[in-house]
Structures are given as C-alpha cells and as structure tokens.
Design a protein around this motif. Structure first.
Motif, PDB file in Angstrom:
ATOM      1  N   SER A  84       0.857  -1.185   0.000  1.00 56.59           N
ATOM      2  CA  SER A  84       0.000   0.000   0.000  1.00 56.59           C
ATOM      3  C   SER A  84       0.891   1.232   0.000  1.00 56.59           C
ATOM      4  CB  SER A  84      -0.913   0.010   1.233  1.00 56.59           C
ATOM      5  OG  SER A  84      -1.849  -1.047   1.143  1.00 56.59           O
ATOM      6  N   ILE A  85       0.311   2.370  -0.325  1.00 57.94           N
ATOM      7  CA  ILE A  85       1.127   3.587  -0.459  1.00 57.94           C
ATOM      8  C   ILE A  85       0.349   4.797   0.047  1.00 57.94           C
ATOM      9  CG2 ILE A  85       0.343   3.968  -2.854  1.00 57.94           C
ATOM     10  CD1 ILE A  85       3.944   4.577  -2.032  1.00 57.94           C
ATOM     11  N   LEU A  86       1.078   5.734   0.644  1.00 55.91           N
ATOM     12  CA  LEU A  86       0.498   7.030   1.015  1.00 55.91           C
ATOM     13  C   LEU A  86       1.388   8.110   0.419  1.00 55.91           C
ATOM     14  CD1 LEU A  86      -1.295   9.011   2.609  1.00 55.91           C
ATOM     15  CD2 LEU A  86       0.159   8.618   4.593  1.00 55.91           C
ATOM     16  N   THR A 109      -4.068  -0.575  -0.741  1.00 58.20           N
ATOM     17  CA  THR A 109      -4.628   0.774  -0.599  1.00 58.20           C
ATOM     18  C   THR A 109      -3.693   1.814  -1.204  1.00 58.20           C
ATOM     19  OG1 THR A 109      -5.640   0.079   1.466  1.00 58.20           O
ATOM     20  CG2 THR A 109      -5.575   2.434   1.043  1.00 58.20           C
ATOM     21  N   PHE A 110      -4.248   2.621  -2.086  1.00 56.58           N
ATOM     22  CA  PHE A 110      -3.522   3.771  -2.618  1.00 56.58           C
ATOM     23  C   PHE A 110      -4.148   4.999  -1.961  1.00 56.58           C
ATOM     24  CE2 PHE A 110      -0.766   5.265  -6.167  1.00 56.58           C
ATOM     25  CZ  PHE A 110      -0.914   6.617  -5.932  1.00 56.58           C
ATOM     26  N   SER A 111      -3.437   5.572  -0.971  1.00 61.95           N
ATOM     27  CA  SER A 111      -3.951   6.760  -0.277  1.00 61.95           C
ATOM     28  C   SER A 111      -3.188   7.974  -0.753  1.00 61.95           C
ATOM     29  CB  SER A 111      -3.712   6.681   1.232  1.00 61.95           C
ATOM     30  OG  SER A 111      -4.264   5.542   1.774  1.00 61.95           O
ATOM     31  N   CYS A 112      -3.912   9.063  -0.950  1.00 70.01           N
ATOM     32  CA  CYS A 112      -3.205  10.297  -1.273  1.00 70.01           C
ATOM     33  C   CYS A 112      -3.777  11.415  -0.426  1.00 70.01           C
ATOM     34  CB  CYS A 112      -3.311  10.608  -2.757  1.00 70.01           C
ATOM     35  SG  CYS A 112      -4.972  10.665  -3.353  1.00 70.01           S
ATOM     36  N   SER A 113      -2.910  12.326  -0.023  1.00 67.27           N
ATOM     37  CA  SER A 113      -3.329  13.412   0.858  1.00 67.27           C
ATOM     38  C   SER A 113      -3.402  14.718   0.091  1.00 67.27           C
ATOM     39  CB  SER A 113      -2.340  13.555   2.019  1.00 67.27           C
ATOM     40  OG  SER A 113      -2.280  12.341   2.716  1.00 67.27           O
ATOM     41  N   LEU A 114      -4.529  15.383   0.276  1.00 70.29           N
ATOM     42  CA  LEU A 114      -4.726  16.691  -0.355  1.00 70.29           C
ATOM     43  C   LEU A 114      -4.203  17.772   0.585  1.00 70.29           C
ATOM     44  CD1 LEU A 114      -5.984  18.777  -2.287  1.00 70.29           C
ATOM     45  CD2 LEU A 114      -8.177  18.393  -1.149  1.00 70.29           C
ATOM     46  N   HIS A 115      -3.238  18.548   0.115  1.00 68.13           N
ATOM     47  CA  HIS A 115      -2.669  19.638   0.929  1.00 68.13           C
ATOM     48  C   HIS A 115      -2.908  20.940   0.171  1.00 68.13           C
ATOM     49  CE1 HIS A 115      -0.849  16.734   3.593  1.00 68.13           C
ATOM     50  NE2 HIS A 115      -0.312  16.118   2.561  1.00 68.13           N
ATOM     51  N   ILE A 116      -4.003  21.633   0.515  1.00 66.93           N
ATOM     52  CA  ILE A 116      -4.396  22.785  -0.302  1.00 66.93           C
ATOM     53  C   ILE A 116      -3.464  23.988  -0.129  1.00 66.93           C
ATOM     54  CG2 ILE A 116      -6.825  22.197  -0.650  1.00 66.93           C
ATOM     55  CD1 ILE A 116      -7.497  23.885   1.733  1.00 66.93           C
ATOM     56  N   GLN A 118      -0.476  23.626  -0.797  1.00 63.78           N
ATOM     57  CA  GLN A 118       0.597  23.308  -1.750  1.00 63.78           C
ATOM     58  C   GLN A 118       0.115  23.042  -3.178  1.00 63.78           C
ATOM     59  OE1 GLN A 118       3.811  23.185  -0.440  1.00 63.78           O
ATOM     60  NE2 GLN A 118       2.959  23.686   1.568  1.00 63.78           N
ATOM     61  N   VAL A 119      -1.160  22.716  -3.331  1.00 62.79           N
ATOM     62  CA  VAL A 119      -1.646  22.306  -4.653  1.00 62.79           C
ATOM     63  C   VAL A 119      -3.091  22.771  -4.832  1.00 62.79           C
ATOM     64  CG1 VAL A 119      -2.441  20.025  -3.828  1.00 62.79           C
ATOM     65  CG2 VAL A 119      -1.827  20.294  -6.215  1.00 62.79           C
ATOM     66  N   GLY A 120      -3.464  23.094  -6.069  1.00 58.06           N
ATOM     67  CA  GLY A 120      -4.832  23.510  -6.349  1.00 58.06           C
ATOM     68  C   GLY A 120      -5.777  22.317  -6.293  1.00 58.06           C
ATOM     69  N   VAL A 121      -6.991  22.571  -5.805  1.00 60.13           N
ATOM     70  CA  VAL A 121      -7.953  21.481  -5.644  1.00 60.13           C
ATOM     71  C   VAL A 121      -8.313  20.863  -6.998  1.00 60.13           C
ATOM     72  CG1 VAL A 121     -10.284  20.886  -4.862  1.00 60.13           C
ATOM     73  CG2 VAL A 121      -8.885  22.453  -3.520  1.00 60.13           C
ATOM     74  N   GLU A 122      -8.516  21.710  -8.023  1.00 61.24           N
ATOM     75  CA  GLU A 122      -8.912  21.184  -9.342  1.00 61.24           C
ATOM     76  C   GLU A 122      -7.855  20.240  -9.899  1.00 61.24           C
ATOM     77  OE1 GLU A 122     -11.672  21.281 -10.805  1.00 61.24           O
ATOM     78  OE2 GLU A 122     -12.528  22.633  -9.307  1.00 61.24           O
ATOM     79  N   GLU A 123      -6.595  20.692  -9.807  1.00 63.78           N
ATOM     80  CA  GLU A 123      -5.483  19.892 -10.330  1.00 63.78           C
ATOM     81  C   GLU A 123      -5.399  18.561  -9.603  1.00 63.78           C
ATOM     82  OE1 GLU A 123      -0.633  20.113 -10.058  1.00 63.78           O
ATOM     83  OE2 GLU A 123      -1.763  21.939  -9.683  1.00 63.78           O
ATOM     84  N   PHE A 124      -5.526  18.610  -8.276  1.00 69.84           N
ATOM     85  CA  PHE A 124      -5.432  17.394  -7.464  1.00 69.84           C
ATOM     86  C   PHE A 124      -6.592  16.451  -7.780  1.00 69.84           C
ATOM     87  CE2 PHE A 124      -6.203  14.776  -3.799  1.00 69.84           C
ATOM     88  CZ  PHE A 124      -4.948  14.444  -3.310  1.00 69.84           C
ATOM     89  N   LEU A 125      -7.798  17.023  -7.870  1.00 67.99           N
ATOM     90  CA  LEU A 125      -8.993  16.200  -8.117  1.00 67.99           C
ATOM     91  C   LEU A 125      -8.877  15.475  -9.458  1.00 67.99           C
ATOM     92  CD1 LEU A 125     -11.838  15.263  -7.356  1.00 67.99           C
ATOM     93  CD2 LEU A 125     -12.738  17.412  -8.206  1.00 67.99           C
ATOM     94  N   VAL A 145      -8.754   9.496  -0.529  1.00 64.35           N
ATOM     95  CA  VAL A 145      -8.167  10.840  -0.412  1.00 64.35           C
ATOM     96  C   VAL A 145      -8.220  11.255   1.061  1.00 64.35           C
ATOM     97  CG1 VAL A 145      -8.449  13.282  -1.017  1.00 64.35           C
ATOM     98  CG2 VAL A 145      -8.899  11.503  -2.734  1.00 64.35           C
ATOM     99  N   ASN A 146      -7.068  11.577   1.643  1.00 67.45           N
ATOM    100  CA  ASN A 146      -7.007  12.051   3.036  1.00 67.45           C
ATOM    101  C   ASN A 146      -6.984  13.580   3.050  1.00 67.45           C
ATOM    102  OD1 ASN A 146      -6.483   9.347   4.038  1.00 67.45           O
ATOM    103  ND2 ASN A 146      -4.442   9.594   3.190  1.00 67.45           N
ATOM    104  N   PHE A 147      -7.535  14.130   4.112  1.00 63.89           N
ATOM    105  CA  PHE A 147      -7.496  15.592   4.243  1.00 63.89           C
ATOM    106  C   PHE A 147      -7.405  15.968   5.717  1.00 63.89           C
ATOM    107  CE2 PHE A 147      -9.500  19.789   4.681  1.00 63.89           C
ATOM    108  CZ  PHE A 147      -8.686  20.510   3.812  1.00 63.89           C
TER     109      PHE A 147
END
Ligand code: SF4
Ligand code: SF4
Length: 285
Positions: A84-86, A109-116, A118-125, A145-147
């Motif tokens: 699995s990866i985060l 599990t492929f988990s990714c964390s949204l850090h607004i 550092q990154v735009g929400v549209e691009e991340f989504l 998606v973790n937040f």
C-alpha cells in the motif's frame, strides 16, 4: 473471538518531502531521498524475510522521492507481501503508473493526501480521478483521499468532502494532531464537525482518537512502524516515547515481540484499530 489478524507494517521509507505543509507532523525530517542502496537492500531483505504475509504500507515524507520505489514494490510483491502507499500525489501520472504496475495484483490501498496549501484542488482532483480509474484494473486495490481538517477550516473540509464524494472518491477527514495530541477545536468547530461528519464513526472513517489503555494489543507482533532511519517501533506512541523500540531493519536487529497491554492514554494508530490488532473487546475466560 479474535478476528483473523492481517499483519501490517507502516514503512516511512523517506524522511523528506517536496512540500512544506504548516501542520506537518513529520517536521520535514532528514533523509530527503530515502535510504542509500546498501540500506535499502538490507531493509528489503529484512522485510521480505518476515514470516507470514504482511501488508507493507509505504509512506514518508513523500515516498516517491525514492527513485527506486517501483523496484521496492516489485521486491515486496515477489516476497508474497501486499503493498500500500500514502503519497501527496505530486509525482507525474507516468511515475504513479509505473509504481502501480510494479505492485500489480499485490497493490491494496492507494492513499493520497490533499494539501491545499501546496496544490490547487482542481489539479489534485483531476489527478485523483485518473489514478482511481487506473486502479480499476486491480479489483483488490482501493483508493482514498485524506485531508487534514485544521481548526477554523471545518466548513472548507465539509465542502471538499462533497466535491470528492461527488466525483466518486472516498474522502477521509483527519483531525489535526500536534505532538501526538488532538489539536484544540473550539465550540463552533466542534459543532460544525458534528454536523458535517457525524456519519463517519470509527477509526476507519475518521481519526477521532480513542483510548485502549490496558487492552491487549498485538502492536510489535502483527503491526509495527519503521522510521526512515530504519528504526522500528510497536506504534506511533511507542516511537514518541521510545518505549516501543524493536530494533533496526538496516542493521539486522529487528526483533518482533509477543504483543502487549496498551500503555498509552490515546491511540492515534488507525491501522491497528481497524485490523483487530488492538483487542477492543477483551474476551471472557
Ligand atoms: S505532504 Fe505530508 S510529509 Fe510532506 S510536508 Fe505535507 S504533511 Fe508533511
Ligand atoms: S492500542 Fe494503539 S497506542 Fe496502544 S499499543 Fe496498540 S497501537 Fe499502540
């Protein structure tokens, strides 16, 4: 009855990160690129030799800073482990695809964390949707998606949850922690949290922080964590206090234990709570 245990190790393979989130609990640790070749080899040999099938949850810092990450996935998969990866999802889709293909059917599990910050929400989504689609070829892989819900930003978290769930993605709000303790949320925040996330109960849905003090726990036996320098500990409180030290995977001193009675007032470790590693209900004799 104790549920079937699914052993898990959290491997913080890289200490550094390409982001600088203000709430980062890793404190941007040293070891930006991860272990050198000799240490990586020793660590992989140690983990590949673990008895039983383990799920190796790879995280950082940002684990994709380690250029050999796809090779790590292949080696662990070939040893029969699950992978699995985060990630913060900053790597390109091509790099992510290489990793997914290296882990293959062993990816869980492929988990990714949204850090607004550092990154735009549209691009991340957009990238998150693309990765989720990529994983559809692997029926046992899941995507989340973790937040981190910062105090004063609960409304924003609720709105993000709506957007990501509308795109068909699982959204996991994480309460913020400072030095292992839950951050202080004011009255209004607590009210908004209750209203926005009341349906999310249990550590698998939201990390509210539970106490298992004195309960039997298999941390150190069927669950452990590994620091970027190779030091292994029973769990995060075990690392913070130093009490849960299990040896080092780079120098061959890793020694698992027989489990313990939880000595810590709060358990921030979602994996042990979700996998039956902590015996929340103590069996009657
Ligand atoms: S992406 Fe994660 S590890 Fe990197 S700075 Fe942000 S919180 Fe820390
Ligand atoms: S219950 Fe949680 S905090 Fe306690 S020993 Fe187990 S994993 Fe660690």
């Amino acid at each position: 009855m104790t549920p079937a245990l699914r052993p898990v190790v959290n491997w913080n393979i890289v200490g550094g990160c390409n982001y600088r989130c203000s709430y980062c609990v890793q404190k941007h640790a040293d070891g930006v690129g991860g272990p050198d070749d000799a240490r990586l080899e020793a660590g992989l040999n140690c983990l590949c030799a673990l008895p039983r099938t383990w799920e190796i949850k790879i995280s950082g810092g940002e684990p994709f800073l380690l250029k050999r990450l796809p090779e790590v996935a292949t080696r662990l998969a070939n040893a029969g482990h699950k992978v699995s990866i985060l990630t913060n999802l900053s790597p390109s889709l091509a790099i992510i695809e290489r990793f997914v293909s290296a882990a293959g059917e062993h990816l869980r599990t492929f988990s990714c964390s949204l850090h607004i910050e550092q990154v735009g929400v549209e691009e991340f989504l957009a990238k998150a949707v693309a990765v989720e689609q990529l994983l559809r070829a692997l029926p046992r892989a899941t995507f989340v998606v973790n937040f981190v819900v910062q105090p004063g930003k609960v409304r924003q978290a609720a709105e993000l949850r709506r957007r990501f769930e509308a795109a068909g993605l699982k959204f996991y709000p994480q309460l913020m922690r400072i030095n292992g303790q839950p951050a202080r949320y004011g009255l209004i925040d607590r009210f908004l949290l209750k209203r926005a996330f009341a349906d999310l109960t249990g550590p698998g849905a939201m990390n509210r922080g539970y106490s298992h003090l004195g309960k039997p726990c298999h941390a150190g036996q069927y669950y452990f964590i590994i620091h970027p320098k190779g030091d292994a500990y029973t769990c995060y409180p075990g690392k913070r206090t130093g009490q849960g030290y299990l040896g080092n995977i780079f120098d061959g001193t890793l020694q698992l234990n027989e489990g313990l009675l939880c000595p810590y007032p709060v358990c921030p470790c979602t994996v042990p709570q979700n996998r039956g590693i902590v015996q929340k209900e103590v069996e009657s004799p």
